[in-house]
Scaffold this motif. Sequence first.
Motif, PDB file in Angstrom:
ATOM      1  N   LYS A 568       2.957  17.927   4.699  1.00 28.27           N
ATOM      2  CA  LYS A 568       2.561  17.121   5.858  1.00 28.27           C
ATOM      3  C   LYS A 568       1.357  16.256   5.538  1.00 28.27           C
ATOM      4  CE  LYS A 568       4.384  20.363   9.298  1.00 28.27           C
ATOM      5  NZ  LYS A 568       4.052  21.300  10.397  1.00 28.27           N
ATOM      6  N   GLU A 569       0.379  16.821   4.839  1.00 28.15           N
ATOM      7  CA  GLU A 569      -0.785  16.026   4.438  1.00 28.15           C
ATOM      8  C   GLU A 569      -0.366  14.874   3.528  1.00 28.15           C
ATOM      9  OE1 GLU A 569      -3.942  16.204   5.333  1.00 28.15           O
ATOM     10  OE2 GLU A 569      -3.494  17.795   6.761  1.00 28.15           O
ATOM     11  N   GLY A 570       0.574  15.151   2.633  1.00 27.59           N
ATOM     12  CA  GLY A 570       1.054  14.101   1.743  1.00 27.59           C
ATOM     13  C   GLY A 570       1.761  12.993   2.504  1.00 27.59           C
ATOM     14  N   ILE A 571       2.551  13.364   3.502  1.00 25.05           N
ATOM     15  CA  ILE A 571       3.253  12.344   4.307  1.00 25.05           C
ATOM     16  C   ILE A 571       2.238  11.491   5.070  1.00 25.05           C
ATOM     17  CG2 ILE A 571       4.816  12.043   6.262  1.00 25.05           C
ATOM     18  CD1 ILE A 571       6.295  14.567   5.252  1.00 25.05           C
ATOM     19  N   LYS A 572       1.215  12.139   5.631  1.00 28.45           N
ATOM     20  CA  LYS A 572       0.170  11.384   6.338  1.00 28.45           C
ATOM     21  C   LYS A 572      -0.504  10.395   5.394  1.00 28.45           C
ATOM     22  CE  LYS A 572      -1.022  14.913   9.773  1.00 28.45           C
ATOM     23  NZ  LYS A 572      -2.091  15.835  10.244  1.00 28.45           N
ATOM     24  N   TYR A 573      -0.807  10.847   4.172  1.00 30.48           N
ATOM     25  CA  TYR A 573      -1.482   9.969   3.213  1.00 30.48           C
ATOM     26  C   TYR A 573      -0.588   8.782   2.845  1.00 30.48           C
ATOM     27  CZ  TYR A 573      -3.420   8.284  -1.190  1.00 30.48           C
ATOM     28  OH  TYR A 573      -3.925   7.488  -2.175  1.00 30.48           O
ATOM     29  N   LEU A 574       0.719   9.053   2.612  1.00 32.09           N
ATOM     30  CA  LEU A 574       1.630   7.964   2.253  1.00 32.09           C
ATOM     31  C   LEU A 574       1.759   6.951   3.381  1.00 32.09           C
ATOM     32  CD1 LEU A 574       4.468   9.956   0.441  1.00 32.09           C
ATOM     33  CD2 LEU A 574       2.692   8.579  -0.607  1.00 32.09           C
ATOM     34  N   LYS A 575       1.792   7.456   4.629  1.00 37.78           N
ATOM     35  CA  LYS A 575       1.857   6.537   5.765  1.00 37.78           C
ATOM     36  C   LYS A 575       0.576   5.721   5.888  1.00 37.78           C
ATOM     37  CE  LYS A 575       5.125   9.104   8.655  1.00 37.78           C
ATOM     38  NZ  LYS A 575       5.310   9.846   9.930  1.00 37.78           N
ATOM     39  N   ALA A 576      -0.568   6.382   5.685  1.00 41.36           N
ATOM     40  CA  ALA A 576      -1.846   5.675   5.810  1.00 41.36           C
ATOM     41  C   ALA A 576      -1.982   4.607   4.733  1.00 41.36           C
ATOM     42  CB  ALA A 576      -3.001   6.665   5.728  1.00 41.36           C
ATOM     43  N   GLN A 577      -1.490   4.889   3.534  1.00 42.18           N
ATOM     44  CA  GLN A 577      -1.603   3.928   2.431  1.00 42.18           C
ATOM     45  C   GLN A 577      -0.422   2.957   2.373  1.00 42.18           C
ATOM     46  OE1 GLN A 577      -4.322   3.741   0.487  1.00 42.18           O
ATOM     47  NE2 GLN A 577      -5.188   5.413   1.720  1.00 42.18           N
ATOM     48  N   LYS A 578       0.522   3.101   3.346  1.00 42.24           N
ATOM     49  CA  LYS A 578       1.702   2.238   3.423  1.00 42.24           C
ATOM     50  C   LYS A 578       2.501   2.280   2.115  1.00 42.24           C
ATOM     51  CE  LYS A 578      -0.334  -0.927   6.803  1.00 42.24           C
ATOM     52  NZ  LYS A 578      -0.685  -2.341   7.124  1.00 42.24           N
ATOM     53  N   CYS A 579       2.651   3.489   1.598  1.00 36.64           N
ATOM     54  CA  CYS A 579       3.416   3.686   0.372  1.00 36.64           C
ATOM     55  C   CYS A 579       4.880   3.926   0.713  1.00 36.64           C
ATOM     56  CB  CYS A 579       2.869   4.867  -0.429  1.00 36.64           C
ATOM     57  SG  CYS A 579       1.178   4.639  -0.984  1.00 36.64           S
ATOM     58  N   ALA A 580       5.731   3.855  -0.279  1.00 34.17           N
ATOM     59  CA  ALA A 580       7.156   4.104  -0.082  1.00 34.17           C
ATOM     60  C   ALA A 580       7.383   5.563   0.320  1.00 34.17           C
ATOM     61  CB  ALA A 580       7.914   3.789  -1.370  1.00 34.17           C
ATOM     62  N   PRO A 581       8.404   5.826   1.141  1.00 34.30           N
ATOM     63  CA  PRO A 581       8.678   7.218   1.564  1.00 34.30           C
ATOM     64  C   PRO A 581       9.006   8.100   0.362  1.00 34.30           C
ATOM     65  CG  PRO A 581       9.913   5.628   2.892  1.00 34.30           C
ATOM     66  CD  PRO A 581       9.342   4.863   1.765  1.00 34.30           C
ATOM     67  N   GLU A 582       8.637   9.359   0.460  1.00 31.56           N
ATOM     68  CA  GLU A 582       8.909  10.337  -0.586  1.00 31.56           C
ATOM     69  C   GLU A 582       9.480  11.599   0.039  1.00 31.56           C
ATOM     70  OE1 GLU A 582       8.720   9.848  -3.688  1.00 31.56           O
ATOM     71  OE2 GLU A 582       7.291   8.219  -4.056  1.00 31.56           O
ATOM     72  N   THR A 583      10.263  12.321  -0.746  1.00 29.26           N
ATOM     73  CA  THR A 583      10.800  13.610  -0.307  1.00 29.26           C
ATOM     74  C   THR A 583       9.931  14.717  -0.880  1.00 29.26           C
ATOM     75  OG1 THR A 583      13.038  12.699  -0.303  1.00 29.26           O
ATOM     76  CG2 THR A 583      12.830  15.099  -0.305  1.00 29.26           C
ATOM     77  N   PHE A 584       9.544  15.678  -0.013  1.00 30.77           N
ATOM     78  CA  PHE A 584       8.687  16.787  -0.427  1.00 30.77           C
ATOM     79  C   PHE A 584       9.488  18.083  -0.393  1.00 30.77           C
ATOM     80  CE2 PHE A 584       5.708  13.571   0.819  1.00 30.77           C
ATOM     81  CZ  PHE A 584       4.638  13.731  -0.038  1.00 30.77           C
ATOM     82  N   VAL A 585       9.237  18.949  -1.362  1.00 32.54           N
ATOM     83  CA  VAL A 585       9.895  20.263  -1.434  1.00 32.54           C
ATOM     84  C   VAL A 585       8.798  21.329  -1.412  1.00 32.54           C
ATOM     85  CG1 VAL A 585      11.396  21.780  -2.766  1.00 32.54           C
ATOM     86  CG2 VAL A 585      11.804  19.316  -2.768  1.00 32.54           C
ATOM     87  N   PRO A 586       8.497  21.932  -0.254  1.00 31.68           N
ATOM     88  CA  PRO A 586       7.470  22.989  -0.188  1.00 31.68           C
ATOM     89  C   PRO A 586       8.026  24.307  -0.712  1.00 31.68           C
ATOM     90  CG  PRO A 586       8.317  22.500   1.999  1.00 31.68           C
ATOM     91  CD  PRO A 586       8.995  21.539   1.079  1.00 31.68           C
ATOM     92  N   LEU A 587       7.325  24.926  -1.635  1.00 29.92           N
ATOM     93  CA  LEU A 587       7.815  26.158  -2.260  1.00 29.92           C
ATOM     94  C   LEU A 587       7.861  27.321  -1.279  1.00 29.92           C
ATOM     95  CD1 LEU A 587       5.957  25.962  -5.698  1.00 29.92           C
ATOM     96  CD2 LEU A 587       8.359  25.488  -5.243  1.00 29.92           C
ATOM     97  N   ASP A 588       7.016  27.297  -0.236  1.00 30.77           N
ATOM     98  CA  ASP A 588       6.989  28.427   0.694  1.00 30.77           C
ATOM     99  C   ASP A 588       8.075  28.341   1.762  1.00 30.77           C
ATOM    100  OD1 ASP A 588       5.912  26.235   1.980  1.00 30.77           O
ATOM    101  OD2 ASP A 588       4.552  27.459   3.221  1.00 30.77           O
TER     102      ASP A 588
END
Length: 962
Positions: A568-588
Motif C-alpha cells: 500500500k505504501e508503494g502504491i501511494k508513492y507511485l501515485k504521488a510520483q505519477k509513475c506507471a502502475p505496478e503489481t505488488f506481491v505481498p509475501l504475508d
Amino acid sequence: MPAAPDALAFPNEAGAVRLDRIEIENFKSYAGRQVVGPLMDMNAVVGPNGSGKSNLMDMIAFTVGLSSSDLRGKTLKDLVYRNSPDEDISERGASVSLVVTCDGAETRFTRSITPAGVGKYSVNGKTVSAQAYDEKLKTFGVLSKAHNGFLVFQGYVSELAQKSAKELSKLFEQISGSEELTEEYDALAAEKKRAEEEQIFNQQKKKGLAQERAIMKRQKEEAEAYQALLGRKRELQQLQYLQKLHGIEHEIVTLREQLGSEAAALDAESERHATAEATLRASEKERARLARRAVDLERQHASLLQKVEKQNPGAIKLREEIRHVDRRRATQAKSLDKVEEAHKAATKQQKGLEKQLADISDALARATAEQQEAESRGEVEMNKRQRDEYSRLKGEAGAKSAALHEQLSAMTRELRSDEPLLMQGRTKLDELAARRGVLEGRLGGFEERRKGLAERVAKLKAEAAECEKELQAAKTSGSTSRERQAELRESLVRLTSQLSSSKAEQRESERDRKSAEALDNLKRLIPGTFGRTFDLCKTTHRKYNAAVTIAMGKAMDAIVVEEEGVAKEGIKYLKAQKCAPETFVPLDSIRVKAIPERLRRLGGTKRPILDVISVSDKFAPAVQYAVGDTVVCDTLDEARQLAYHSQTGERYKVVTLDGTLINKAGLMTGGASHQDAKRANKWNEKEHQLLKARAEEAQRELASLGTVHAGEEAEAALQHKLEQTRGALQSAEADLQLTSSKEKKLKKELADLAAAAKAAEAELRSLEKKRDSRQKEVDALTTKANAVEDAVFADFSKSLNLSSVREYEQRQLVEEQQKEGRVLELQAQYDKLNSRLQFEQRKDLPRAIEKLRAAIAADDAKLKAKRAEQAKIEEKSETLRAQAATTEAELAAAKEEQDAKAAETKKLKKELKSLSDERARLQARQAQLETDIQQLRSSRQRTFQTARLQEVRLPVLAPDEE
C-alpha cells in the motif's frame, strides 16, 4: 454427404459442401456491409482481444438459427451494430448471409433483423419460414437445433462434459436426426413453432406495416444515396490505394538507391577495415618482437645482476674476513704493546727481585754464621767449677737422654725442613689464586663476548630467516601473481568474448528507465521492498528462460514486498510520483499450495516448472504464486500427450521450452508477443550484467596485481639482502666458534687450575697436619728429656738458685730462637722472592712477544693477499655492474620503444574498433534498409490484399506492359 429431400422444392444436391464466404451488415461489432472470405479448407482467425473473433462465431450461429439469448443478447435488437451505447438504432437492421458452395453451385442462407426487431429468414434471396429455412439447412447436413455438432464455442467442451446422460442422449438424437422418427413429437413441435412464429409474424406485420412502408421509402432513398456514396467511396479508395502504392514504390526505389550507396560505402569501409587489420597485425607483430627483445634484455640484466649477486657473497665474506683479520691484528698489536710493557716491567721487577734475593742471601748467611758462632761459644756465664760441674752433669744428662736427644734432634730437623715446604705450599696457593683471578677475568670477557656474538648470531639468523621467508613469499607471490595474471587475462578474454556474443538487449526505453528508478526509490525509501520476481530468482539453465517467462506471464514483473502494508505504501508513492502502475506481491498475504509429488513422477522430461527455478526459501512463495503448478516439457509432443491423453484424466497446465502453452481447459497458445520477448530477454540482461560485473572485477584485480618487473626487482633486492645477512652470519658464527673455543680452553685451564689449587691445598693441609704431629712428638720428647735433665741437674740448679737449669738455658734459647726466627724469616723472604722470580721467569714474555710479532706479520701478509683478492673481485663486480647498467639502459630504451609501440597499437586498435563500429553501423544500416524494403514489399502486398478484400479493383499493367 447424402442427399435429402427439399421441402422448398429445391433441386437435390450432392458432393462436397463448403462455406465459401460470410456477408455481414451491421451485425454486432461489424459496421456496414462487410465480407469475410473467400474461406479456405482450413482457416485460423487471429487478433487481439475485442477485435471480433467471437462475433464471427456468433454470426455463423445466428445464421443457422440460434436465438439471441444464446448469442449474449436479450433480444434480436441487441445484435444490431451500435457505434456507442447511447446511439439510436431504431431505424437500423442487421443481416448475415452464409454463402455455401456444393459442386460449384452457390446457396445463400440469410437471416436478418428488421429495424423493428423482427427476425426474417431467406434462402437465395427468397423469404421463407424458419421451418423451411431449417429444412434447407438439413439438406447440407446442418441441424440448427443441434448447432453444437459443428460449432464448438469457448467452454463448450467442459459444458458438454458436465451434461447428464439424459441430456447427452437428447443431444445425440438431435445430431443423428433420430428424433424425426417420433412423428407425433415432430408434428406437435412443428405446429407449435409454426403457430408461434405465425402469431409473432402476423402481430409484428400488423403493427409495423405502416411503419415499414415509411421505412422502406426512406431505405430506398438511403439505398440510392448509399449506392452513389459507395461508388464515390470506391473511387476514393482506388485513388487512396494507388497513392499508397505509388508512395511505397517510390520509397522502395529510394531505399534501393540508398542500399546501393550504403553497399558501396560498406565495401570501402571493409577495405579500410582490412587495411587497418593488416596494419594492426604488423604492429602487433612488431610489438611482440619488441616484447621478446625486452624479455631477452631483462633476462640478460637479471643474469648480470645474479652474477653480481654471486660475487657479493664472496665479496661480503672476503670483506668480513678482512675485517676479522684486521680486528684480530689490532687486538694482537694491542696485546703486543701490553706484553712488551709487561716484559719491561717484568725485567725491571726481576732485577729488583734478584737484588733483593742477593741482599737477603747475604743477611741469611750472616745470621747463620752468627747462630753457628753463638752455638759454638755457648755464652754461659759460669765459674770454672760450675762450668765443669755443668759439663759433667750435662754429659751425664746427655748420656742418660742421648737417645731422646737424638730423636728430638731428628724430629726438630724434620720439623724445620717442613717449614720451607709449608712456605712453598702457601706461596703456590697464592700464585694459583692470583692466576685464577686473571683467568676468571679473561673468562668473563670471553663470556660477555660470546653472549654478544650469540645474540648477534641469533639476530642475524632471525633476519636471514625473515629475509628468506620474505624472499620465499615474494617468489610465491610473484609466481602466484603471474599465474593469477595469466588466469585473469584468460578469463578476461573469455568474458569479453561472452559479452560480445551476448544477445541481451542493452537499450532500454524511457518507460523501463523510469520503472527501474521507481523500484530503486521504493527499495531505498520503503523497507521490505525486495525487487521484481525475475530479479529474485534464476533458471537452472538458459533453455528454460522462454518457458519460465510464459509460465509467469505478467507476474514476472511484479514487485515482491514483505507485507500488504508495504504494498500500500508503494502504491501511494507511485501515485504521488505519477509513475506507471505496478503489481505488488505481498509475501504475508499470498497463499500457495505445495507442489504435488506426483508432478515429479510424470516421467520423461516432464517436471514442475518450479524445480527448474533457483530461488531462496524466503521468496519461493512469490515465485510459486507466479508459476503455479505448471509443468514444463522439452517437446510439444510430450506436452500434448500430458494435456490431452493423461492416463489419470487429470488436466494440467503445460508449457514447452519454445514457449507453447496448453492450459487446463485444453486451449493451446504458441509464439511470443513483443512483451513476452521483452520479458524473456531480461534473463539475458541479468546474465549480461553479471558477465560485465565479472569482467570489470577481473580488470580491477589485474590492475591491482601490478607489473611483473616490480615483483622481480623486489625479489632481487631481497636476494641481495639475504646474501649480505648470510655473509655477516657466517662471519659472526666463525667469531662465535673461535670465542667459544677460547672460552672452553679457559674453562679447562680454570678447571685444571682449580684442581691444582685443590691438590696444593690438600698437600698444604697434609703438611700442616704432619707438622702439628711432629710438633707434638717434639714436645713429648722435650718433656721426657727435660725430666731426665731435671733429675740430673736438681742439686746443681738449687746451688745456683734456679728452679731448673733450663731457666738459664731458656734465656740462651730465647736468643737462639730469635736468631733462628730471624734466619727463618730471611729464609721465607728468600723463598718467596725466589718463587716470584721463578714465576716471572716462567712467563717467558720474549717468546710471547716473538709469537705475537709473528702472528701480526702473518696477519699483515694475509690482509695484503685478501685485499688484493678483494680488489680483483671489486674490479670484476664493477665490470659486471657496468655491463648491467648498459643492459639496463638498453632495457629502458627497449621498454620505451615497446611502450611507444604499445601506444601505437592501442591507437590502431582504437581506430580499428572505430572502423569496426562504422562497418557494423553500415552493416546494420544495410540490414535495416533491406528490412525496410522487405517491410515495404509486405506493406504493398497487404495493400493489394486489403483492396481485394474490400473489393476495390486496382488497375494493373499487363506483363508485357511492365
